[in-house]
Structures are given as C-alpha cells and as structure tokens.
Design a protein around this motif. Structure first.
Motif, short mmCIF file in Angstrom:
data_model
loop_
_atom_site.label_atom_id
_atom_site.label_comp_id
_atom_site.label_asym_id
_atom_site.label_seq_id
_atom_site.Cartn_x
_atom_site.Cartn_y
_atom_site.Cartn_z
N TYR A 160 0.85 -1.20 0.00
CA TYR A 160 0.00 0.00 0.00
C TYR A 160 0.88 1.24 0.00
O TYR A 160 1.93 1.27 0.64
CB TYR A 160 -0.91 0.01 1.23
CG TYR A 160 -1.98 -1.06 1.16
CD1 TYR A 160 -3.14 -0.85 0.44
CD2 TYR A 160 -1.80 -2.27 1.80
CE1 TYR A 160 -4.12 -1.83 0.37
CE2 TYR A 160 -2.78 -3.25 1.75
CZ TYR A 160 -3.93 -3.03 1.02
OH TYR A 160 -4.89 -3.99 0.94
N CYS A 161 0.42 2.27 -0.72
CA CYS A 161 1.17 3.52 -0.86
C CYS A 161 0.18 4.69 -0.88
O CYS A 161 -1.03 4.47 -0.96
CB CYS A 161 1.94 3.56 -2.18
SG CYS A 161 2.96 2.10 -2.52
N VAL A 162 0.71 5.89 -0.84
CA VAL A 162 -0.10 7.09 -1.08
C VAL A 162 0.62 7.90 -2.14
O VAL A 162 1.83 7.82 -2.30
CB VAL A 162 -0.33 7.94 0.19
CG1 VAL A 162 -1.17 7.17 1.19
CG2 VAL A 162 0.98 8.37 0.81
N SER A 163 -0.14 8.69 -2.88
CA SER A 163 0.47 9.49 -3.93
C SER A 163 1.04 10.79 -3.34
O SER A 163 0.55 11.29 -2.34
CB SER A 163 -0.55 9.81 -5.02
OG SER A 163 -1.60 10.58 -4.47
N GLN A 164 2.07 11.28 -3.98
CA GLN A 164 2.69 12.55 -3.61
C GLN A 164 2.84 13.37 -4.88
O GLN A 164 3.19 12.83 -5.93
CB GLN A 164 4.07 12.32 -3.00
CG GLN A 164 4.04 11.54 -1.71
CD GLN A 164 3.41 12.30 -0.58
OE1 GLN A 164 3.52 13.52 -0.50
NE2 GLN A 164 2.71 11.61 0.31
N PRO A 165 2.60 14.67 -4.80
CA PRO A 165 2.81 15.50 -6.00
C PRO A 165 4.28 15.42 -6.44
O PRO A 165 5.19 15.35 -5.60
CB PRO A 165 2.47 16.91 -5.53
CG PRO A 165 1.61 16.71 -4.33
CD PRO A 165 2.07 15.44 -3.69
#
Length: 167
Positions: A160-165
């Motif tokens: 699992y990950c989260v997006s970053q600009p």
C-alpha cells in the motif's frame, strides 16, 4: 528479441503489472438481500460520454456471479486511512462481517456506499466481456460523489502507498 516460454512470459507479465500503481477500491453489490463486497484495483474509466468505467473480476468470485445476475454495482474509492478495510474486503475478514467495519449507507439501487470513501461511483452494468480467467464489466455511471479532501489509497509492488505531488 528473445522469445520467452509461456511460463516466463507469465512471470514477467506478473512482475510488470506489479509496477502499475492502482487506486484501491471496494466494489459492492447486493443480490436477494445479501450484500457483498470485494477489494479491486482493476478499475478504470472508459468514456465521459456516456460516463462509464470498467471493472475486471475473476470469474471464480462471488461478486462476479452477482454482477452477472443483477445490473447495479458501486465502486468505493478508498482513502489512505482505509487500509484495514481494503484488507478485510480482500479476504482477511469473512464476507458476512465486512460491512460492520465501517459506516455504510444504502443507495436507492440497493448496494452499500462507504460513507467516508474518497469517492463513490454507482454504475449500471451495460456489458460483460469474458476474457481468460476474468470478465470486464462495463458500467454506465448513474451517481457519483467525491469527498472534498482526501488522499487515495494506492497499491503498487504488493504494498500500500499514497500518492505525492511530483517535485
């Protein structure tokens, strides 16, 4: 170009697909008064006119059978804080207990919508295209809501990950 055996093609394809980041969703449906849901990352838009998307389900799943029998389903896009819900709907919790782990509301078409989802998209099945071990279900969007400010949960390379600009 080297010709690979079928086994090598499959292994390399699996490894390549792990590099495709995907938004984590829980697809929900109801049949004969029984709610069911499943974690799915194979979801993408098809068209804006008419608004539609496609989900891809293994033909051996209960959700697959439900969507062949009834036309409505919901795509609940999970936020970064909902990893435990994703794991529950991926099979770590028995199907009858999954909906007790969060707040849900029933859509007028019958299926459950996750209250604090990143987004909810309700669809009417327009086509079911079998291919290999899976079926592509094309759904025309009949309802959509978006949370004002959440971070989507992403799955990439078996984690699992989260997006970053981007910088």
């Amino acid at each position: 170009m080297q010709i690979l055996s079928d086994g090598m093609v499959g292994a390399n394809f699996r490894a390549a697909m792990r590099k495709f980041p995907a938004t984590v969703t829980v697809i929900t449906a109801v049949k004969d008064g029984i709610d069911h849901g499943m974690t799915v990352t194979a979801v993408t838009s098809v068209s804006m006119d008419p608004p539609s998307l496609v989900i891809c389900l293994n033909s051996k799943t209960l959700l697959h059978e439900m969507l062949l029998c009834q036309p409505d389903f919901a795509v609940n896009v999970l936020s970064h804080a909902q990893r435990p819900l994703s794991e529950a709907f991926a099979g770590k919790v028995e199907p009858h207990a999954r909906f007790g782990l969060a707040n849900w509301r029933r859509h007028e078409a019958g299926m459950q919508l996750l209250d604090d989802a990143n987004a909810n998209v309700v669809c009417r099945r327009m086509a079911a295209v079998p291919y290999g071990t899976h079926t592509l279900f094309i759904g025309q969007v009949v309802h959509a809501t978006v949370a004002p400010s959440t971070i989507p949960l992403i799955y990439e390379d078996a984690r699992y990950c989260v997006s970053q600009p981007a910088a």
